[in-house]
Design an enzyme around this catalytic site. Structure first.
Site, mmCIF file in Angstrom:
data_model
loop_
_atom_site.group_PDB
_atom_site.id
_atom_site.type_symbol
_atom_site.label_atom_id
_atom_site.label_comp_id
_atom_site.label_asym_id
_atom_site.label_seq_id
_atom_site.Cartn_x
_atom_site.Cartn_y
_atom_site.Cartn_z
ATOM 1 N N CYS A 15 0.862 -1.184 0.000
ATOM 2 C CA CYS A 15 0.000 0.000 0.000
ATOM 3 C C CYS A 15 0.898 1.234 0.000
ATOM 4 C CB CYS A 15 -0.862 -0.006 1.257
ATOM 5 S SG CYS A 15 0.152 0.039 2.748
ATOM 6 N N GLU A 129 0.129 -0.558 16.234
ATOM 7 C CA GLU A 129 -0.672 0.632 15.898
ATOM 8 C C GLU A 129 -1.588 1.017 17.062
ATOM 9 O OE1 GLU A 129 -2.983 0.499 12.203
ATOM 10 O OE2 GLU A 129 -4.451 1.804 13.170
ATOM 11 N N CYS A 197 -8.455 1.752 6.454
ATOM 12 C CA CYS A 197 -7.858 2.527 5.367
ATOM 13 C C CYS A 197 -8.273 1.987 4.002
ATOM 14 C CB CYS A 197 -6.335 2.541 5.520
ATOM 15 S SG CYS A 197 -5.574 1.031 4.950
ATOM 16 N N SER A 226 -1.596 -7.720 10.605
ATOM 17 C CA SER A 226 -3.038 -7.672 10.869
ATOM 18 C C SER A 226 -3.827 -7.770 9.570
ATOM 19 C CB SER A 226 -3.381 -6.367 11.592
ATOM 20 O OG SER A 226 -4.768 -6.217 11.702
ATOM 21 N N SER A 269 1.903 -5.382 3.323
ATOM 22 C CA SER A 269 3.353 -5.267 3.522
ATOM 23 C C SER A 269 4.107 -6.410 2.834
ATOM 24 C CB SER A 269 3.676 -5.200 5.014
ATOM 25 O OG SER A 269 2.910 -6.115 5.740
HETATM 26 S S1 SF4 Z 1 -2.904 2.467 7.306
HETATM 27 FE FE1 SF4 Z 1 -1.482 0.716 7.137
HETATM 28 S S2 SF4 Z 1 -2.374 -0.581 5.538
HETATM 29 FE FE2 SF4 Z 1 -3.362 1.418 5.382
HETATM 30 S S3 SF4 Z 1 -2.197 2.604 3.854
HETATM 31 FE FE3 SF4 Z 1 -1.323 3.051 5.865
HETATM 32 S S4 SF4 Z 1 0.351 1.565 6.165
HETATM 33 FE FE4 SF4 Z 1 -0.971 0.817 4.508
#
Ligand code: SF4
Length: 327
Positions: A15, A129, A197, A226, A269
């Site tokens: 991402c 997170e 997201c 996750s 990832s």
């Molecule tokens: S919140 Fe996590 S999964 Fe979503 S864009 Fe950001 S790094 Fe990527």
């Protein structure tokens, strides 16, 4: 019978937040030089961590492992304010690779806490997170992960409650938790747009479509990722069998007995080269064709943190041109 087709889910893999975090470490290595310290895994994938380690990044669990005056990068998952304070106390030069979509959740937590709300954070309490977001208002945040936990909440003022979510949850499961919260706390407020997201939502939508067409789904990603775990769960909701693998060598031929189609997706990832390796492994087992089902085009790209530019200026070195990670 026998394997015939591989169906790739799109979007899958890296991402924008993960690409940015990897680019930050690579640019820091070029501008400052090795070693660059990284607190926690920059993203939850061993292949990425090992590749950056080979270039001179040193991964540490905590800041006391970083020598005073060194440069430290905070991971894409974000950190609690207390970690920032400690880094200042140790005289560290900090580059923050927190994904901007995680930062958005931190800012919402600060805003609700300042306005006197009790915050229900839907997420997994041991995830980096969630630990970081909790740190913004530890006395005001309760972490829950299921509708059943809603009944057990004891809050000081049921009319002053807000909810937030981890960015990488299952869209469907989270909706069930939020519905339960709304039922118990009718006055509850939340962010105007979902905290889950865009990348998590798109990858789940894609794998759901593909899982409905195949017998088995391979999700490539780390066991501690996750969003990769959620992709496996979402696949299983369609009735398909789904396996989470981090290495191609973990694939077992017995998974494909009586299967003709296999779907593949990858966590946010996971480097794309692992998808290629999985496709080749399935070709060797008899799959003759590969098809991609793309449910949405992504063109999200985040800017780099200004600290990187400031460090480059301070050291009198140009910031290298941005190159998306070539995996
Ligand atoms: S919140 Fe996590 S999964 Fe979503 S864009 Fe950001 S790094 Fe990527």
């Amino acid at each position: 019978m026998g394997l015939k087709e591989v169906v790739l889910a799109g979007p899958r893999g890296f991402c924008a937040g993960v690409e940015r975090a990897i680019e930050i470490v690579e640019e820091a290595l070029e501008v400052v030089g090795a070693p660059i310290y990284v607190r926690k895994e920059i993203v939850h994938n061993r292949h990425v961590v090992d590749a950056l380690g080979a270039k001179g990044a040193i991964f540490v669990d905590e800041l006391d492992e970083v020598p005073p005056g060194a440069t430290v990068v905070f991971s894409a998952h974000g950190v609690a304010p207390e970690v920032r304070e400690r880094s200042r106390g140790r005289g560290l030069r900090v580059i923050d690779a927190t994904c901007p979509l995680v930062t958005k959740v931190h800012l919402e937590a600060i805003r609700y806490a300042r306005a006197g709300y009790t915050i229900i954070l839907v997420g997994h309490e041991d995830h980096d997170e969630v630990i970081g977001t909790m740190g913004e208002a530890p006395n005001r945040i309760h972490v829950i992960s299921s509708p059943e936990e809603v009944e057990q909440l004891e809050l000081p003022d049921p009319d002053k409650v807000a909810y937030l979510t981890q960015t990488t949850l299952s869209v469907d499961d989270t909706r069930a938790v939020i519905d339960a919260l709304r039922q118990r706390f009718p006055q509850i407020v939340g962010p105007s747009r979902d905290d889950i997201c865009y990348a998590t939502q798109n990858r789940q939508a894609a794998v759901k479509t593909v899982a409905g067409e195949v017998d088995v789904v391979l999700v490539i990603g780390a066991a501690n990722s996750s969003n990769a775990n959620r992709l496996r769960e979402v696949s299983e909701t369609t009735g398909s069998r789904a396996y989470l693998i981090n290495e191609i060598k973990e694939i077992k031929p017995s998974w494909f007995e009586n299967a003709t189609r296999v779907g593949i997706t990858a966590g946010a990832s996971t480097p794309e080269f692992l998808v290629h390796e999985a496709v080749e492994a399935l070709r060797r087992m008899g799959a003759v064709s590969v098809r991609e089902v793309n449910v949405v085009d992504e063109n999200v790209r985040f800017g780099l943190p200004r600290e990187l530019e400031e460090i480059a200026q301070e050291l009198g070195r140009p910031l290298p041109a941005r190159v998306p990670p070539a995996w």
